[in-house]
Design a protein around this motif. Sequence first.
Motif, PDB file in Angstrom:
ATOM      1  N   PHE A   1      -7.504   0.609   9.107  1.00 14.94           N
ATOM      2  CA  PHE A   1      -7.385   1.696   8.168  1.00 14.94           C
ATOM      3  C   PHE A   1      -6.896   1.053   6.752  1.00 14.94           C
ATOM      4  N   LEU A   2      -6.001   0.250   6.767  1.00 12.79           N
ATOM      5  CA  LEU A   2      -5.386  -0.447   5.605  1.00 12.79           C
ATOM      6  C   LEU A   2      -6.520  -1.296   5.023  1.00 12.79           C
ATOM      7  N   ALA A   3      -7.281  -2.147   5.762  1.00 13.51           N
ATOM      8  CA  ALA A   3      -8.248  -3.048   5.351  1.00 13.51           C
ATOM      9  C   ALA A   3      -9.446  -2.161   4.620  1.00 13.51           C
ATOM     10  N   GLU A   4      -9.887  -1.066   5.151  1.00 15.45           N
ATOM     11  CA  GLU A   4     -10.875  -0.058   4.668  1.00 15.45           C
ATOM     12  C   GLU A   4     -10.414   0.389   3.254  1.00 15.45           C
ATOM     13  N   ARG A   5      -9.102   0.890   3.361  1.00 12.78           N
ATOM     14  CA  ARG A   5      -8.555   1.406   2.125  1.00 12.78           C
ATOM     15  C   ARG A   5      -8.459   0.593   0.988  1.00 12.78           C
ATOM     16  N   LEU A   6      -7.903  -0.743   1.413  1.00 11.83           N
ATOM     17  CA  LEU A   6      -7.697  -1.917   0.215  1.00 11.83           C
ATOM     18  C   LEU A   6      -8.815  -2.667   0.106  1.00 11.83           C
ATOM     19  N   GLY A   7      -9.909  -2.487   0.663  1.00 11.78           N
ATOM     20  CA  GLY A   7     -11.016  -3.473   0.337  1.00 11.78           C
ATOM     21  C   GLY A   7     -10.986  -4.800   0.897  1.00 11.78           C
ATOM     22  N   VAL A   8     -10.249  -5.063   1.910  1.00 16.15           N
ATOM     23  CA  VAL A   8     -10.066  -6.391   2.652  1.00 16.15           C
ATOM     24  C   VAL A   8     -10.613  -6.326   4.125  1.00 16.15           C
ATOM     25  N   SER A   9     -10.534  -7.588   4.583  1.00 17.22           N
ATOM     26  CA  SER A   9     -11.092  -7.329   6.144  1.00 17.22           C
ATOM     27  C   SER A   9      -9.843  -7.403   6.893  1.00 17.22           C
ATOM     28  N   PRO A  10     -10.236  -6.788   8.080  1.00 16.21           N
ATOM     29  CA  PRO A  10      -8.897  -6.342   8.795  1.00 16.21           C
ATOM     30  C   PRO A  10      -8.064  -7.683   9.079  1.00 16.21           C
ATOM     31  N   SER A  11      -8.861  -9.008   9.080  1.00 18.04           N
ATOM     32  CA  SER A  11      -8.076 -10.158   9.522  1.00 18.04           C
ATOM     33  C   SER A  11      -7.030 -10.548   8.044  1.00 18.04           C
ATOM     34  N   ALA A  12      -7.106  -9.705   7.042  1.00 14.51           N
ATOM     35  CA  ALA A  12      -6.151  -9.849   6.148  1.00 14.51           C
ATOM     36  C   ALA A  12      -4.904  -9.233   6.188  1.00 14.51           C
ATOM     37  N   VAL A  13      -5.134  -8.208   7.170  1.00 22.51           N
ATOM     38  CA  VAL A  13      -3.742  -7.199   7.404  1.00 22.51           C
ATOM     39  C   VAL A  13      -2.972  -7.774   8.692  1.00 22.51           C
ATOM     40  N   GLU A  14      -1.956  -8.064   8.473  1.00 23.55           N
ATOM     41  CA  GLU A  14      -0.789  -8.463   9.446  1.00 23.55           C
ATOM     42  C   GLU A  14       0.218  -7.743   9.657  1.00 23.55           C
ATOM     43  N   ILE A  15       0.463  -7.218  10.936  1.00 20.44           N
ATOM     44  CA  ILE A  15       1.802  -6.517  11.352  1.00 20.44           C
ATOM     45  C   ILE A  15       2.761  -7.481  11.522  1.00 20.44           C
ATOM     46  N   LEU A  16       3.795  -7.812  10.584  1.00 19.34           N
ATOM     47  CA  LEU A  16       4.783  -8.963  10.758  1.00 19.34           C
ATOM     48  C   LEU A  16       6.176  -8.246  11.669  1.00 19.34           C
ATOM     49  N   SER A  17       6.359  -6.992  11.855  1.00 18.63           N
ATOM     50  CA  SER A  17       7.347  -6.555  12.698  1.00 18.63           C
ATOM     51  C   SER A  17       7.077  -4.992  12.885  1.00 18.63           C
TER      52      SER A  17
END
Length: 95
Positions: A55-71
Amino acid sequence: MTLPVAERKEGCTFRVRVLPRSKRDEVVGLHGDALKIRLTAPPVKGKANRALREFLAERLGVSPSAVEILSGHTSRQKRVRVKGISADAVRALTE
């Protein structure tokens, strides 16, 4: 109030409050110092975490691999880092 976002060379870090099993995927606004997001995915076997990244990747225009859950992998409160975007792009999600 604006969403607190830490912008560094490795990406933008911010807090997210996830509401799983909602009727649709959407940004609701702010919940304290966190971005409040509703997701249709259930919080089972990482499905809500995967849905959040997509969801965040799509809304921000990046690939899902660019989104990381840190904690917060098993919590509704999460810290997320997104590579390749600005803090302003993250804050624009609440508009």
